[in-house]
Design a protein around this motif. Structure first.
Motif, PDB file in Angstrom:
ATOM      1  N   SER A  29      16.063 -51.750 -31.656  1.00 35.55           N
ATOM      2  CA  SER A  29      15.928 -50.359 -32.144  1.00 35.55           C
ATOM      3  C   SER A  29      17.265 -49.653 -32.317  1.00 35.55           C
ATOM      4  O   SER A  29      17.318 -48.507 -32.765  1.00 35.55           O
ATOM      5  CB  SER A  29      15.050 -49.543 -31.171  1.00 35.55           C
ATOM      6  OG  SER A  29      13.731 -50.075 -31.162  1.00 35.55           O
ATOM      7  N   LYS A  30      18.344 -50.369 -31.978  1.00 35.68           N
ATOM      8  CA  LYS A  30      19.661 -49.696 -32.070  1.00 35.68           C
ATOM      9  C   LYS A  30      19.964 -49.299 -33.520  1.00 35.68           C
ATOM     10  O   LYS A  30      20.515 -48.227 -33.789  1.00 35.68           O
ATOM     11  CB  LYS A  30      20.759 -50.617 -31.544  1.00 35.68           C
ATOM     12  CG  LYS A  30      22.116 -49.913 -31.452  1.00 35.68           C
ATOM     13  CD  LYS A  30      23.065 -50.686 -30.602  1.00 35.68           C
ATOM     14  CE  LYS A  30      24.459 -50.051 -30.588  1.00 35.68           C
ATOM     15  NZ  LYS A  30      25.479 -51.007 -30.093  1.00 35.68           N
ATOM     16  N   GLU A  31      19.561 -50.150 -34.476  1.00 35.56           N
ATOM     17  CA  GLU A  31      19.839 -49.832 -35.894  1.00 35.56           C
ATOM     18  C   GLU A  31      18.892 -48.750 -36.413  1.00 35.56           C
ATOM     19  O   GLU A  31      18.982 -48.360 -37.577  1.00 35.56           O
ATOM     20  CB  GLU A  31      19.730 -51.113 -36.730  1.00 35.56           C
ATOM     21  CG  GLU A  31      20.859 -52.107 -36.393  1.00 35.56           C
ATOM     22  CD  GLU A  31      20.481 -53.543 -36.683  1.00 35.56           C
ATOM     23  OE1 GLU A  31      19.964 -54.202 -35.757  1.00 35.56           O
ATOM     24  OE2 GLU A  31      20.698 -54.000 -37.809  1.00 35.56           O
ATOM     25  N   THR A 103       7.115 -56.104 -26.211  1.00 35.52           N
ATOM     26  CA  THR A 103       8.317 -55.280 -26.226  1.00 35.52           C
ATOM     27  C   THR A 103       8.535 -54.547 -24.910  1.00 35.52           C
ATOM     28  O   THR A 103       7.574 -54.224 -24.213  1.00 35.52           O
ATOM     29  CB  THR A 103       8.309 -54.269 -27.397  1.00 35.52           C
ATOM     30  OG1 THR A 103       9.605 -53.650 -27.495  1.00 35.52           O
ATOM     31  CG2 THR A 103       7.248 -53.186 -27.201  1.00 35.52           C
ATOM     32  N   GLN A 104       9.820 -54.336 -24.615  1.00 32.46           N
ATOM     33  CA  GLN A 104      10.196 -53.514 -23.455  1.00 32.46           C
ATOM     34  C   GLN A 104      10.461 -52.085 -23.902  1.00 32.46           C
ATOM     35  O   GLN A 104      10.729 -51.208 -23.085  1.00 32.46           O
ATOM     36  CB  GLN A 104      11.457 -54.074 -22.799  1.00 32.46           C
ATOM     37  CG  GLN A 104      11.322 -55.516 -22.321  1.00 32.46           C
ATOM     38  CD  GLN A 104      12.664 -56.097 -21.935  1.00 32.46           C
ATOM     39  OE1 GLN A 104      13.118 -55.991 -20.786  1.00 32.46           O
ATOM     40  NE2 GLN A 104      13.330 -56.708 -22.900  1.00 32.46           N
ATOM     41  N   ASN A 105      10.397 -51.863 -25.212  1.00 31.92           N
ATOM     42  CA  ASN A 105      10.764 -50.554 -25.767  1.00 31.92           C
ATOM     43  C   ASN A 105       9.597 -49.576 -25.685  1.00 31.92           C
ATOM     44  O   ASN A 105       8.444 -49.973 -25.720  1.00 31.92           O
ATOM     45  CB  ASN A 105      11.214 -50.705 -27.227  1.00 31.92           C
ATOM     46  CG  ASN A 105      12.423 -51.633 -27.354  1.00 31.92           C
ATOM     47  OD1 ASN A 105      13.141 -51.864 -26.378  1.00 31.92           O
ATOM     48  ND2 ASN A 105      12.614 -52.202 -28.534  1.00 31.92           N
ATOM     49  N   VAL A 106       9.949 -48.300 -25.593  1.00 27.27           N
ATOM     50  CA  VAL A 106       8.924 -47.245 -25.469  1.00 27.27           C
ATOM     51  C   VAL A 106       8.912 -46.352 -26.713  1.00 27.27           C
ATOM     52  O   VAL A 106       8.293 -45.307 -26.729  1.00 27.27           O
ATOM     53  CB  VAL A 106       9.193 -46.371 -24.215  1.00 27.27           C
ATOM     54  CG1 VAL A 106       9.070 -47.194 -22.944  1.00 27.27           C
ATOM     55  CG2 VAL A 106      10.562 -45.692 -24.277  1.00 27.27           C
ATOM     56  N   GLY A 182       7.752 -46.022 -15.278  1.00 30.07           N
ATOM     57  CA  GLY A 182       8.982 -45.715 -14.518  1.00 30.07           C
ATOM     58  C   GLY A 182       9.360 -46.902 -13.624  1.00 30.07           C
ATOM     59  O   GLY A 182       8.546 -47.801 -13.376  1.00 30.07           O
ATOM     60  N   PHE A 183      10.568 -46.926 -13.180  1.00 28.25           N
ATOM     61  CA  PHE A 183      11.021 -48.007 -12.285  1.00 28.25           C
ATOM     62  C   PHE A 183      10.156 -48.016 -11.035  1.00 28.25           C
ATOM     63  O   PHE A 183       9.870 -46.970 -10.465  1.00 28.25           O
ATOM     64  CB  PHE A 183      12.491 -47.819 -11.930  1.00 28.25           C
ATOM     65  CG  PHE A 183      13.401 -48.521 -12.903  1.00 28.25           C
ATOM     66  CD1 PHE A 183      13.595 -47.984 -14.173  1.00 28.25           C
ATOM     67  CD2 PHE A 183      14.005 -49.729 -12.598  1.00 28.25           C
ATOM     68  CE1 PHE A 183      14.405 -48.629 -15.102  1.00 28.25           C
ATOM     69  CE2 PHE A 183      14.819 -50.379 -13.520  1.00 28.25           C
ATOM     70  CZ  PHE A 183      15.020 -49.826 -14.776  1.00 28.25           C
ATOM     71  N   GLY A 184       9.709 -49.214 -10.658  1.00 27.19           N
ATOM     72  CA  GLY A 184       8.860 -49.335  -9.473  1.00 27.19           C
ATOM     73  C   GLY A 184       7.387 -49.188  -9.798  1.00 27.19           C
ATOM     74  O   GLY A 184       6.532 -49.498  -8.974  1.00 27.19           O
ATOM     75  N   LEU A 206      14.800 -60.929 -28.980  1.00 29.18           N
ATOM     76  CA  LEU A 206      15.505 -60.017 -29.889  1.00 29.18           C
ATOM     77  C   LEU A 206      16.030 -58.778 -29.157  1.00 29.18           C
ATOM     78  O   LEU A 206      15.271 -57.927 -28.720  1.00 29.18           O
ATOM     79  CB  LEU A 206      14.525 -59.569 -30.988  1.00 29.18           C
ATOM     80  CG  LEU A 206      13.763 -60.692 -31.716  1.00 29.18           C
ATOM     81  CD1 LEU A 206      12.630 -60.108 -32.541  1.00 29.18           C
ATOM     82  CD2 LEU A 206      14.696 -61.529 -32.571  1.00 29.18           C
ATOM     83  N   GLY A 207      17.344 -58.710 -28.970  1.00 31.06           N
ATOM     84  CA  GLY A 207      17.957 -57.465 -28.523  1.00 31.06           C
ATOM     85  C   GLY A 207      17.651 -57.053 -27.110  1.00 31.06           C
ATOM     86  O   GLY A 207      17.329 -55.892 -26.852  1.00 31.06           O
ATOM     87  N   THR A 208      17.733 -58.010 -26.171  1.00 28.65           N
ATOM     88  CA  THR A 208      17.537 -57.638 -24.770  1.00 28.65           C
ATOM     89  C   THR A 208      18.602 -58.286 -23.899  1.00 28.65           C
ATOM     90  O   THR A 208      19.039 -59.403 -24.162  1.00 28.65           O
ATOM     91  CB  THR A 208      16.148 -58.042 -24.259  1.00 28.65           C
ATOM     92  OG1 THR A 208      15.996 -57.626 -22.893  1.00 28.65           O
ATOM     93  CG2 THR A 208      15.905 -59.538 -24.368  1.00 28.65           C
ATOM     94  N   LYS A 248      24.375 -65.125 -33.192  1.00 33.72           N
ATOM     95  CA  LYS A 248      25.177 -63.945 -32.855  1.00 33.72           C
ATOM     96  C   LYS A 248      25.059 -62.965 -34.021  1.00 33.72           C
ATOM     97  O   LYS A 248      25.517 -63.270 -35.139  1.00 33.72           O
ATOM     98  CB  LYS A 248      26.637 -64.354 -32.643  1.00 33.72           C
ATOM     99  CG  LYS A 248      27.568 -63.243 -32.176  1.00 33.72           C
ATOM    100  CD  LYS A 248      28.981 -63.783 -31.922  1.00 33.72           C
ATOM    101  CE  LYS A 248      29.983 -62.708 -31.534  1.00 33.72           C
ATOM    102  NZ  LYS A 248      29.623 -61.952 -30.326  1.00 33.72           N
ATOM    103  N   GLY A 249      24.434 -61.826 -33.778  1.00 33.70           N
ATOM    104  CA  GLY A 249      24.313 -60.863 -34.871  1.00 33.70           C
ATOM    105  C   GLY A 249      23.284 -59.791 -34.550  1.00 33.70           C
ATOM    106  O   GLY A 249      22.622 -59.824 -33.512  1.00 33.70           O
ATOM    107  N   GLN A 250      23.161 -58.853 -35.481  1.00 37.17           N
ATOM    108  CA  GLN A 250      22.211 -57.747 -35.322  1.00 37.17           C
ATOM    109  C   GLN A 250      20.846 -58.171 -35.861  1.00 37.17           C
ATOM    110  O   GLN A 250      20.754 -58.748 -36.961  1.00 37.17           O
ATOM    111  CB  GLN A 250      22.717 -56.528 -36.101  1.00 37.17           C
ATOM    112  CG  GLN A 250      24.052 -55.967 -35.598  1.00 37.17           C
ATOM    113  CD  GLN A 250      24.511 -54.789 -36.448  1.00 37.17           C
ATOM    114  OE1 GLN A 250      24.515 -54.872 -37.661  1.00 37.17           O
ATOM    115  NE2 GLN A 250      24.864 -53.692 -35.787  1.00 37.17           N
ATOM    116  N   SER A 251      19.820 -57.845 -35.110  1.00 34.20           N
ATOM    117  CA  SER A 251      18.473 -58.296 -35.522  1.00 34.20           C
ATOM    118  C   SER A 251      18.079 -57.700 -36.881  1.00 34.20           C
ATOM    119  O   SER A 251      17.419 -58.375 -37.676  1.00 34.20           O
ATOM    120  CB  SER A 251      17.443 -57.904 -34.463  1.00 34.20           C
ATOM    121  OG  SER A 251      17.631 -56.568 -34.035  1.00 34.20           O
ATOM    122  N   GLY A 252      18.560 -56.478 -37.158  1.00 32.31           N
ATOM    123  CA  GLY A 252      18.217 -55.849 -38.441  1.00 32.31           C
ATOM    124  C   GLY A 252      18.868 -56.528 -39.638  1.00 32.31           C
ATOM    125  O   GLY A 252      18.461 -56.365 -40.776  1.00 32.31           O
TER     126      GLY A 252
END
Ligand code: APR
Length: 268
Positions: A29-31, A103-106, A182-184, A206-208, A248-252
């Motif tokens: 999601s950085k891109e 995904t770990q993304n929210v 949340g953590f925990g 991808l991206g972790t 090595k590279g950006q997933s986007g």
């Protein structure tokens, strides 16, 4: 192997597989303009307590900055749209190759891109959950973000917990919270994610950074069950030692090239 050869090998591996799972982290999601956590300048790089306590700890430790930190995070979420990496995963699904995303993304970006099976281990920041009936409901982003912004601005000493207190009640009368993990706290959809990881024969990582458990054990489980692991990341991660291929590279940038190579494969 050259990058082109790695991309072709990835396309060939996908072409030959039938049970494919994508495992994603903040990097995908950085891109889309959303900060990662542990890179230089990332959220936990700026607020180290987040690395073990998440946003709740950051807000507790920086009460005076809490409104600004949260409003900034919400603003990036609101502005973010799926990038070519998210969209390439939708293409892989529509071409019949990819079944599941873990995904770990929210940030909801896989869902808004159009992926149909997304296991959100750390929940979804654009969703509320009732603490009484456990109903999960997603609101229209515009109204949702404006509601949260108003609440944040109205609270004198803001913590995540005090924010929850100000959320509207569920139709059942129960209190609600933002439905992130949340953590925990227990992660969500873990059993489905474990089953998908154990039954896939190819996993895209991808991206972790691969440092947060139990999420980070899923690629290891996939590997133990015979899956071929392909990692895309500008840097090596804690999972790179398990990867059969590392690009090595950006997933986007990389994922759309893989889709293009697959389309050429199919045309052959
Ligand atoms: N494409 C692919 N990967 C990228 C990109 C990109 N364009 N830009 C950065 N990355 C990589 C970084 O090199 C890094 O390995 O994304 C990874 C991001 O790592 P983290 O910031 O640690 O994010 P993540 O692995 O998702 O964190 C896991 O930690 O705090 C918790 O709940 C939070 O879900 C999060 C979990």
């Amino acid at each position: 192997m050259t990058k082109q050869a790695l991309i072709q090998k990835t396309a060939d591996s996908i072409y030959a597989s039938r049970q494919i799972v994508a495992f994603s982290g903040a990097g995908i999601s950085k891109e889309s303009g959303i900060s990662t956590y542990r890179e230089p300048g990332g959220l936990w790089d700026r607020f180290p307590e987040g690395g073990s306590g998440g946003m709740m700890a950051v807000m507790r430790n920086h009460p005076e900055q809490a409104p600004q930190i949260l409003l900034e995070f919400l603003e990036t979420l609101q502005k973010a749209t799926p990038n070519p990496g998210h969209k390439a995963l939708v293409d892989l699904e529509q071409m019949g190759y990819l079944q599941t995303i873990i995904t770990q993304n929210v940030d909801n970006l896989h869902i808004s891109a159009g992926s149909s099976t997304v296991y959100e281990l750390h929940g979804n920041f654009l969703r509320l959950k009732c603490l009484q009936c456990e109903r999960q409901q997603k609101n229209h982003p515009k109204e949702y973000f404006s509601m949260l912004t108003q609440i944040i601005r109205s609270i004198s000493s803001l913590t995540m917990e005090s924010l929850f207190e100000h959320l509207p009640r569920c139709d059942c009368g129960g209190k609600q919270r933002i439905d992130f993990v949340g953590f925990g706290e227990s992660v969500q959809q873990l059993n489905q994610a474990i089953s998908a990881s154990e039954n896939c024969n190819l996993m895209l990582i991808l991206g972790t950074s691969g440092v947060v458990h139990p999420a980070a054990m899923l690629p290891v489980m996939a590997k133990k069950n015979g899956a071929f692991l392909i990692e895309i990341n500008p840097e090596k991660s804690s999972l790179s030692g398990y990867a059969d291929l590392f690009i090595k590279g950006q997933s986007g940038k990389i994922l759309p090239l893989v889709v293009d190579a697959l389309k050429k494969n199919k045309a052959l």
